[in-house]
Design an enzyme around this catalytic site. Structure first.
Site, short mmCIF file in Angstrom:
data_model
loop_
_atom_site.label_atom_id
_atom_site.label_comp_id
_atom_site.label_asym_id
_atom_site.label_seq_id
_atom_site.Cartn_x
_atom_site.Cartn_y
_atom_site.Cartn_z
N HIS A 187 32.38 52.82 45.33
CA HIS A 187 33.18 52.18 44.28
C HIS A 187 34.18 51.19 44.88
O HIS A 187 35.24 50.97 44.30
CB HIS A 187 33.91 53.23 43.42
CG HIS A 187 33.03 54.34 42.96
ND1 HIS A 187 32.31 54.29 41.79
CD2 HIS A 187 32.71 55.52 43.55
CE1 HIS A 187 31.60 55.41 41.66
NE2 HIS A 187 31.82 56.17 42.73
N SER A 308 40.77 23.65 53.15
CA SER A 308 41.07 23.35 51.75
C SER A 308 41.62 21.94 51.66
O SER A 308 42.30 21.47 52.58
CB SER A 308 42.10 24.36 51.23
OG SER A 308 42.85 23.80 50.18
N LYS A 314 44.30 27.25 54.72
CA LYS A 314 43.09 27.96 54.28
C LYS A 314 41.94 27.88 55.27
O LYS A 314 41.71 26.87 55.92
CB LYS A 314 42.62 27.40 52.93
CG LYS A 314 43.49 27.76 51.75
CD LYS A 314 43.64 29.25 51.52
CE LYS A 314 42.39 29.89 50.96
NZ LYS A 314 42.13 29.48 49.59
N GLU A 321 29.80 31.96 50.30
CA GLU A 321 29.83 31.93 48.82
C GLU A 321 28.57 31.25 48.30
O GLU A 321 27.98 31.67 47.30
CB GLU A 321 31.07 31.18 48.34
CG GLU A 321 32.38 31.88 48.69
CD GLU A 321 33.57 30.96 48.55
OE1 GLU A 321 33.90 30.59 47.42
OE2 GLU A 321 34.17 30.58 49.58
#
Ligand code: ARG
Length: 493
Positions: A187, A308, A314, A321
Site C-alpha cells: 500500500h 526546469s 530542479k 515519466e
C-alpha cells in the site's frame, strides 16, 4: 477535387512509360497505371487513393516482401510455372529493386496502394512479361500476412535481446546488493525489510514472463501463410513446403481462410508488448519515487535528468515519466487492434491493413525504452544509508510477533500484543529500535534477551530464508540459478 493535394510530388513524374510500352500491357491507359483497374471505367478519386494507401507505412516491409517474392518465384520455377529465364530475370529484378530502395532511388507512387504492388509494378517495368508472372498463385492477402510474419519474427528476436540486456544489467546490480536493506512496501507504506537485490529480482521474474510471452508469440508468428491465395488457395500445383523451408518457417498455415484473416499473432504480440510496457512503466514509477527528496533512495545520473525552465534547483526525471506514459500508447495499440478485429467476418478485410502501424509504433516505442532502462540502472547512485534507515523501526514489528510465535504464543495474540506496543510507542514518538527488554517483557513475558539482537533490518533480512524470500543467501542462490549455463538468455551476465 484537386488530385495534386493528395498525391506526393513524385507521382506525376512516375515512370509510366516503361509499363505502358511493355508488351505485357499493350492497351494500358496512362491513368490506369494501377495494376488492378482493368475492370473499371474511371480512375479512383485521388482522395480515395490517398486515404486507402498503406504504402506510406508498409514500405517498411520491403525487405520481407522481396524475400517472400524471391522464395515464391523459386518455387514457381520448381513446379514449372516459370521457366529458368523468367525466374532468373525475376531474381535479378528483385535484387535491383532492393538496391534502389536502399539507395533512396525507388520512386514510391501512392497509386500503387501498397509495397506489394509498388515492387511488382517496378519489377514489370524492369523485366516486362516475366514480372507479370510473379503474382501467379498468390494474392496480396497471403502476401501481406507473410511479410508481417517475417518482419515480426525478426523484430521479436531483437526485442528479446534488448530485454536480455536489461535483465543482465539488473542481475549484475542485484549481485552487488544482496545485503543492501531497504523497506518493502505494501500500500506504499513501509512494511518489512527486503534487499535491493530482492526488489530487482522481482522485476527479473516479471521480465522472465515477458520473455516467455514473446517467445510464444514468436512461435505462433512462425507459420507460413503463402499458398492461401486470396481465401481459397489455388488450382495451380504449387509447393508450399518448399517456400516454408526456404523462408525458415517451422509450420504452414492449415486453413486458407484462417491464413489470410487471422491476426492473432499481431494481437499476441501487441498484448505481450503491452504487458512488458506496463512492467517498464511500474519500474519507471518506482525510480521516480525513489529519487524524490521524500524517499531519497537514489540519485539519477545527470545524463538522464532534465532541468526546469524556471526553477534552477530542479533535477527532473522526465525520461522516466515519459517511459511511464508511453505504456499508455502501447496499451492503446493493443486496444485499437482488438477493436479492429472484433466483429470482422472471416477472410481478408481491408480493416486488417490497420495492423501494421500499431505493430510499428509499438516496436518503435518499446525498443528505445528497453535500451535506455538497461543503460540507466548501472548509472543510478543508491543512498544505501537512507534505504537501511527506512527499513528499521516499525518494519520489524512482524519479526517481534513471529518471535513470540516461536515461544508458543498464538500468532493472533502476538499480533495484538505488538499492535498495542506500536500504538504506545508511536504516541510517545518513539521507534521500535529504541524499545528495551523490560518494555518488551511487559508486552509478553515470553520475550527473552536474545530478541534485542534480532531487532535490526539486517538480522530480519538474514532470517527470511524461505524459498522466494529476501535472505541474502536465498537471493544469491536465485541469482546463480538465473545465470546457469543452460539459459543462454543470461549467460553473459
Ligand atoms: N495493403 C494491404 C494491407 O496492408 C495488403 C493486402 C491488400 N489486399 C487487398 N485485397 N486489398 O493489408
Amino acid at each position: 477535387m484537386k488530385s495534386s493535394n493528395c498525391r506526393p510530388a513524385t507521382e506525376s513524374q512516375s515512370s509510366d512509360k516503361a509499363s505502358t510500352g511493355s508488351p505485357a500491357f499493350p492497351g494500358k491507359a496512362a491513368d490506369q497505371k494501377n495494376l488492378l483497374r482493368s475492370r473499371f471505367k474511371r480512375p479512383r478519386f485521388a482522395e480515395v487513393e490517398a486515404f486507402s494507401a498503406s504504402l506510406p507505412f508498409d514500405r517498411r516491409l520491403y525487405r520481407q516482401d522481396i524475400r517472400g517474392s524471391a522464395a515464391h518465384a523459386r518455387m514457381l520455377q520448381s513446379v514449372g510455372l516459370l521457366n529458368s529465364r523468367e525466374a532468373k530475370a525475376i531474381q535479378a529484378g528483385l535484387r535491383e529493386i532492393e538496391r534502389e530502395i536502399e539507395a533512396g532511388q525507388f520512386r514510391f507512387d501512392i497509386a500503387d496502394e501498397d509495397i506489394h504492388l509498388a515492387i511488382e509494378r517496378r519489377l514489370t517495368e524492369k523485366i516486362g512479361a516475366a514480372g507479370a508472372k510473379l503474382h501467379t498463385a498468390r494474392s496480396r492477402n497471403d502476401q501481406v500476412a507473410l511479410d508481417l510474419r517475417l518482419y515480426l519474427r525478426d523484430e521479436i528476436k531483437e526485442l528479446l535481446s534488448l530485454l536480455a540486456a536489461l535483465v543482465q544489467a539488473l542481475a549484475k546490480l542485484a549481485r552487488d546488493h544482496t545485503e543492501t536493506v531497504m523497506p518493502g512496501y505494501t500500500h506504499l507504506q513501509r512494511a518489512q525489510p527486503i534487499s535491493l537485490a530482492h526488489h530487482l529480482l522481482a522485476y527479473i521474474e516479471m521480465f522472465k514472463r515477458d520473455r516467455e510471452r514473446l517467445e510464444q508469440t514468436r512461435a505462433r508468428t512462425d507459420v507460413m501463410p503463402l499458398g492461401a491465395g486470396a481465401i481459397a488457395a489455388t488450382t495451380l500445383p504449387i509447393d508450399r513446403k518448399a517456400v516454408a523451408r526456404e523462408l525458415g518457417f517451422r509450420q504452414m498455415s492449415a486453413n486458407s481462410i484462417d491464413a489470410v484473416g487471422d491476426r492473432d499473432f499481431v494481437l499476441d504480440f501487441l498484448s505481450a508488448a503491452a504487458i512488458l510496457a506496463v512492467h517498464l512503466s511500474r519500474m519507471a514509477e518506482e525510480i521516480i519515487l525513489w529519487s524524490t527528496e521524500e524517499f531519497g533512495f537514489v540519485e539519477l545520473p545527470d545524463e538522464f535528468s532534465t532541468g526546469s525552465s524556471m526553477m534552477p534547483q530542479k533535477k527532473n526525471p522526465d525520461l522516466l515519466e515519459l517511459i511511464r506514459a508511453k505504456s499508455g500508447r502501447i496499451c492503446g495499440n493493443l486496444a485499437a487492434m482488438l477493436v479492429v478485429m472484433k466483429g470482422l467476418p472471416l477472410g481478408y478485410n481491408s480493416d486488417l491493413q490497420e495492423d501494421k502501424e500499431r505493430v510499428f509504433d509499438t516496436l518503435d516505442t518499446l525498443k528505445p525504452i528497453l535500451s535506455l532502462m538497461a543503460q540507466l540502472w548501472p548509472r543510478i547512485t543508491f543512498r544505501t544509508e537512507a534505504m537501511a534507515a527506512a527499513a528499521g523501526g516499525f518494519c520489524l514489528a512482524t519479526d517481534l510477533a513471529e518471535y513470540l510465535v516461536t515461544r508458543g504464543v498464538p500468532f493472533r495474540d502476538a499480533h495484538e500484543a505488538i499492535g498495542r506496543l506500536v500504538k504506545e510507542l508511536s504516541a510517545a514518538k518513539r521507534s521500535l529500535s529504541e524499545v528495551t527488554l523490560g518494555e518488551l517483557q511487559k508486552v509478553s513475558p515470553a520475550f527473552g534477551p536474545e530478541v534485542l539482537k534480532m531487532l535490526t533490518p539486517e538480522q530480519s533480512l538474514r532470517r527470511r530464508r524461505v524459498v522466494g524470500g529476501p535472505a541474502p543467501e536465498t537471493v544469491r542462490r536465485q541469482l546463480a540459478q538465473l545465470c546457469r549455463k543452460s539459459d543462454p538468455w543470461l549467460e553473459k551476465s
